[in-house]
Scaffold this active site. Structure first.
Site, PDB file in Angstrom:
ATOM      1  CB  CYS A  76     -13.251  -1.152  30.241  1.00  0.00           C
ATOM      2  SG  CYS A  76     -13.638  -2.324  31.558  1.00  0.00           S
ATOM      3  N   GLY A  77     -14.174  -3.997  28.488  1.00  0.00           N
ATOM      4  CA  GLY A  77     -15.238  -4.981  28.304  1.00  0.00           C
ATOM      5  C   GLY A  77     -16.138  -5.120  29.518  1.00  0.00           C
ATOM      6  CG  HIS A  78     -14.569  -6.436  33.193  1.00  0.00           C
ATOM      7  ND1 HIS A  78     -15.058  -7.705  33.321  1.00  0.00           N
ATOM      8  CD2 HIS A  78     -13.225  -6.555  33.093  1.00  0.00           C
ATOM      9  CE1 HIS A  78     -14.049  -8.568  33.295  1.00  0.00           C
ATOM     10  NE2 HIS A  78     -12.927  -7.900  33.153  1.00  0.00           N
ATOM     11  CB  CYS A  79     -16.853  -0.346  31.343  1.00  0.00           C
ATOM     12  SG  CYS A  79     -15.444  -0.069  32.439  1.00  0.00           S
TER      13      CYS A  79
END
Length: 532
Positions: A76-79
């Site tokens: 996950c990019g946001h993570c």
């Protein structure tokens, strides 16, 4: 050379296949070692963040009074973006010997934990208090280290400073640009406890609390009241607590957000988060070029108009009431009509939002009103910057007397020559609402990676059906075109308009590939049921 040859022949080497065997053994040992680590309740750390799994989760809860757990997915990019800030916050909390700690769980590997806590998106942050795992509090604050640290500090308490005399209170009020003080006759009562809950969540404000009679008298209060003190606009705003209904945390939070803003905000990189997080339903925007003294002077009328819409609550049958505190009677529901006034410098930070309005710097000065619920934009027939004209325009929009100003690009000359038909706001209805056609439309944004990923499939679908008279495959750039009765909330959005009278739009929500699209079309706008 002879010695090298002799040494190379004499040197003991692995038997045939031995090297592969050793690698297999090593891999197996590493796998067993990892399995042993997972089965253990030992808690390891990475950058001061506890690494949790199914077997050590309970231990972590029992050992830490306050535990904020990030449920993440490795891909996950946001993570990945959150990870450095989360680690920094964990380090700061540990260095100050706080009872609060941070932890993380790979929700894609620890599926039992993800299921138990209802994890459906990444990252999700949940706060566990005193070992209780039944009702964790979800973190919805800022995703930077400072925001996380301040929120955890508030959770650890106290969330508000106890003020006991006039000198201390006066110093507290003057210590910040914005200060909130709750005046309560009983700090153990329900209203005070609700106030402490709000203080724990709103970490961007400084909270104090008072119960001394002399402080009630000093600030002209006779009953429980929440006061917002500011160094701008009106200096003190009071929110009396209704004794019959008590204090509603959501309503107090909303009121503090609204009244913490300046009467007229300037849209900058620093204020943009405040402007949108206040959740004020209407934004009145003055676009101007700040390098022009003539345009700067237009702010006077704009500011004069703003006061009448600050925290207003509209009541039916013409009865109005200023935004106070407490829930209205059920038989007389409120209609929120708060309007936030914002100045946008078209040559500064505001230049980035001009395409959203279909504008350029040459259009300044001009006015727009935006309904935040659906991004509908409203424009005067001819800009008038007097305070009375601005007030009249806003009231007309709120009363539903003004139609939204809809963006539309010009249709390309070859819009219908390719297999994928190119629609714009002006031509949408004549194509999509044609009762002789089944029309499948992709609403997209040019910058959207998901739209770009499905572009080839959409082109192939159009090529497959280009000879079908009854099927049209089309697309519309929703960043440049708007429709009155259809609001697009995400990209790409796919809508199917079936042929025939009384047609009802169908939103496509399945797999974005050619074969599934085809099944959907061949089945009349629905996917056939798959056999068990």
């Amino acid at each position: 050379l002879v010695w090298l040859l002799v040494l190379s022949l004499a040197w003991p080497g692995p038997a045939l296949g031995g090297e592969d065997k050793d690698e297999e053994v090593i891999e197996e040992e590493e796998k067993e070692k990892k399995e042993d680590e997972v089965l253990s309740d030992e808690i390891k750390e990475e950058d001061n963040v506890l690494v949790l799994h199914e077997h050590n989760f309970a231990r972590a809860l029992s050992e830490h009074q306050l535990l904020l757990v990030e449920f993440y997915a490795p891909w996950c990019g946001h993570c990945q973006q959150l990870a450095p800030a989360f680690a920094q916050a964990a380090t700061e909390l540990r260095n100050e010997s706080s009872p609060a700690r941070l932890a993380k769980v790979d929700a894609t590997a620890q599926t039992a934990l993800a299921s138990e806590f209802g994890i459906t998106s990444y990252p999700t942050l949940k706060l566990f208090r005193d070992g209780n795992r039944t009702h964790p509090l979800e973190y919805t604050g800022r995703r930077d280290s400072q925001g996380i640290v301040r929120w955890m500090q508030r959770q650890a308490g106290p969330s508000a400073t106890l003020l006991q005399d006039t000198d201390t209170t006066a110093a507290f009020v003057s210590s910040q640009d914005l200060v909130v003080i709750g005046f309560f006759k009983d700090l153990g009562g329900e209203a005070a406890q609700a106030f402490f809950e709000v203080a724990a969540e709103m970490v961007d404000l400084t909270f104090g609390v008072a119960e001394a009679a002399e402080l009630f008298q000093a600030y002209g209060l006779s009953a429980d009241t929440v006061c917002l003190f500011k160094k701008f606009d009106e200096r003190q705003t009071n929110f009396p607590v209704d004794p019959a209904r008590g204090l509603d945390t959501a309503e107090l939070t909303r009121l503090l957000r609204v009244h913490s803003l300046q009467l007229v905000m300037e849209f900058t990189n620093e204020t943009s988060n405040q402007i949108f997080s206040a959740k004020i339903p209407h934004h009145m925007l003055l676009f101007l070029n700040k390098s022009s003294p003539e345009q700067l002077s237009l702010q006077d009328g704009f500011r004069a108009a703003a006061g009448g819409f600050r925290g207003e609550v509209r009541w039916p049958h013409g009865r109005d009431r200023e935004g106070g505190f407490g829930t209205p009677q059920p038989q007389c529901p409120p209609f929120p009509a708060q309007v936030l006034f914002v100045v946008v410098d078209v040559t500064g930070h505001g230049a980035g939002v001009l395409p959203f309005f279909g504008m350029t710097t040459a259009d300044a000065p001009t006015l727009r009103l935006v309904k935040m619920k659906n991004n509908r934009k409203y424009q005067m027939e001819q800009d008038n910057f007097s305070d009375s004209a601005i007030r009249s325009f806003i009231q007309a929009v709120l009363d539903g007397k003004v139609k939204p100003h809809l963006l539309s690009a010009e249709p390309p000359e070859d819009w219908d020559k390719r297999p994928v038909k190119v629609l714009v706001g002006k031509t949408f209805e004549q194509v999509a609402f044609d009762e002789t056609k089944n029309v499948f439309v992709k609403f997209y944004a040019p910058w959207c990676p998901h739209c770009q990923a499905m572009e080839a499939a959409w082109e192939e679908l159009a090529e497959r059906y280009k000879d079908r008279e009854d099927i049209v495959i089309a697309e519309m750039d929703s960043t440049a075109n708007e429709l009155e009765n259809i609001t697009i909330h995400g990209y790409p959005t796919l809508h199917y308009f079936p042929a025939g009278p009384g047609r009802k739009m169908v939103e496509y929500k399945s797999t974005r590939d050619v074969e599934t699209f085809s099944k959907f079309l061949e089945n009349g706008g629905m996917l056939p049921e798959e056999p068990p």
